[in-house]
Motif scaffolding. Sequence first.
Motif, PDB file in Angstrom:
ATOM      1  N   GLY A 100       0.783  -1.233   0.000  1.00 20.12           N
ATOM      2  CA  GLY A 100       0.000   0.000   0.000  1.00 20.12           C
ATOM      3  C   GLY A 100       0.812   1.278   0.000  1.00 20.12           C
ATOM      4  N   ALA A 101       2.003   1.231   0.564  1.00 21.39           N
ATOM      5  CA  ALA A 101       2.783   2.469   0.668  1.00 21.39           C
ATOM      6  C   ALA A 101       4.206   2.328   0.145  1.00 21.39           C
ATOM      7  CB  ALA A 101       2.812   2.943   2.121  1.00 21.39           C
ATOM      8  N   GLY A 102       4.662   1.111  -0.049  1.00 22.41           N
ATOM      9  CA  GLY A 102       6.019   0.897  -0.576  1.00 22.41           C
ATOM     10  C   GLY A 102       7.065   1.551   0.306  1.00 22.41           C
ATOM     11  N   GLU A 103       8.042   2.173  -0.323  1.00 21.22           N
ATOM     12  CA  GLU A 103       9.150   2.741   0.457  1.00 21.22           C
ATOM     13  C   GLU A 103       8.734   3.976   1.257  1.00 21.22           C
ATOM     14  OE1 GLU A 103      11.210   5.400  -3.096  1.00 21.22           O
ATOM     15  OE2 GLU A 103      12.111   3.489  -2.513  1.00 21.22           O
ATOM     16  N   LEU A 104       7.534   4.521   0.945  1.00 18.38           N
ATOM     17  CA  LEU A 104       7.059   5.665   1.737  1.00 18.38           C
ATOM     18  C   LEU A 104       6.798   5.261   3.186  1.00 18.38           C
ATOM     19  CD1 LEU A 104       4.549   7.361  -0.753  1.00 18.38           C
ATOM     20  CD2 LEU A 104       6.864   8.096  -0.182  1.00 18.38           C
TER      21      LEU A 104
END
Lengths: 342, 289
Positions: A216-220
């Motif tokens: 849902g957000a990956g590396e964020l």
Amino acid sequence: MEARAAWLNELGGVQIGDTTYDIQIVAFDDQKDPKRAIAGMERMAQEGVHYVVGPNVDDGAAAVRPVAEQQGIMYFPYSFPKELFSPPASNAILGMVANYQSGPAIYAYLKENKGVQKVAFVAANESDPLSQRDSGVEAAKALGLEVVSDKVTYQVDTTDFSPVLLPVLQSRPDLLVLSGVSPANAPQLIRSARELGYEGLISTETGQDASVLAEGAGELANGFISVGGASTPELASDTMREFVDRYTKMFGEYNDESNTKVYALEYIIETLKANPAALTDVEEYKKTIDTFEAPNPFMVGDAKLRYVGRSSFGQKRQVSVPLVVTEYKDGAFETLFVAEVD
Amino acid sequence: MEQILANGLYLGAQYALIALGLTLIFSLMNVLNFAHGQMYVFSGFVCYTVVVQLGLPFIVGLVVAAVVLAVMGGLIEKFLFRPVIRRSKRDESTMLLAAGIAFFLDALILLLFGEKQRGIPKVVNGVFNWDFRLIMPYDRILICVLAIAIIVSFILFMQYSKAGRAMRALAQDRMAAQLMGVDVDRYSMIGFAMGAMLAGLVGALLVSITGVNLGMGGPTSIKAFLMIMIGGAGVISGAIIGGFILGMMESVGLSVLSSYGDVTYLLIFASLMIFLAIRPQGLMGKPWG
């Protein structure tokens, strides 16, 4: 719990007193509905069940209390209202670390190590997240932190969090606390906050799912701080590692939080071993709680299973599991620090 | 203010697309499709499966989701709604059928895809930042543009294609259209399939931004119904206007009223009740149907 029960049965069952028993898990899905939770607890009573793990939300846990007390059932909720665990209540045992125990530990760590001074809270408009927000605000203020935003809430079915977070981030917090955030909402909130240019810390006091965050957000989501399961690679014994393997084979995908849940069954079994009379009489179980101690099979070293909670509830009505605070990084949780709760 | 308007525009575009499918089905068949939200969720999971599990590009996921939902819509119309409409004169029969399909799809989604939140990687990286006055990730801008492009294509299709004209004739007067040689069964099926396909397109588009989970179906249907109540049930322009109005109200409310707690939807519902009491047919609907 089903994975642990199947494992113990495979080993020949559990000896309590002079008898060896197979463990049978009776499942009931309350769908987070207090009415269904009551119906479930009544069904447990009809089937002669004296030990129930759950419910998992505040409303449900409060709703089943009269049934549990009338029908002689000990229950292990994963919800945090103190009145469930404080006298005169005596049938509920908190199955994990509460947010008002983990929150102060996290804020104190971040204040000391990351220089956090200003905190903002955002919560879903539901009873659990709101109560977790309120206790989080109280804990932050007690630590001398400045709470710059604590009024913003959102509907659980929100699909776009940018409008929700905009006024929160305008208050320029060092730490954004997602109180009681569900694993479904966490990636979207993190993603929206980062996309709106927020560069501060983000944390929650609830357990999360690394694969959901990755998708849902990956590396964020890197740097997101949450409460992990009750184990880390350094703490895990061979038994815990085997539990993880068996769980993964049984259910396909392992969730770090599952190692919190496995403890409740272990506590029930070991307490019954210590006092077999508690098999049919929960008053006997209560008598055993204060002095109970047994080896903790899930941790290395000489860790013990014992009941805690006297400082939070005035009586021992909480299982002792490690408080593991984790930081998400590139698809996995890394241990930030480990603490103990009394 | 720029940020609030941009958020409202983005929300409005996706909402309008959700409402379009629902209002198309209602206008053609007088069916309130309570399963519209579940179709949206189903499509999100189809797109997730294609993109994440099979490792194919997002555009493939988008097309597959749209096709799967169109086929699903066509089959639902042919084998479920058509017989019920033929045998029952009571409107509530189709409403109950639609509710049943919603429950069925919820169970099917749980069985096929599980209860977890799922998402796919960002389609486009980067964020448009105008001096911190207007911040909008590029993927949202792309989705907004695509949603508007789909809405425009849909309007053009309904306006100028043979099938579009036939469906508009059906929506205006089913009996008259039949007497003029329009194949009612065929175009009802095409209309239902298109409505479901629109739910599929928006579900697949948004899975890259909001992700998808089992619980999203019901609330999505409620929002879609809100939009067509505002704009007028069965009117395409009404669905679009309703979508943009709801998106803008949500964006403004969440920003301006944030210090009062979660009152935005309370005010939206209260305003809608007053509005419907004054104009029950919605902004673009006609009082006579």
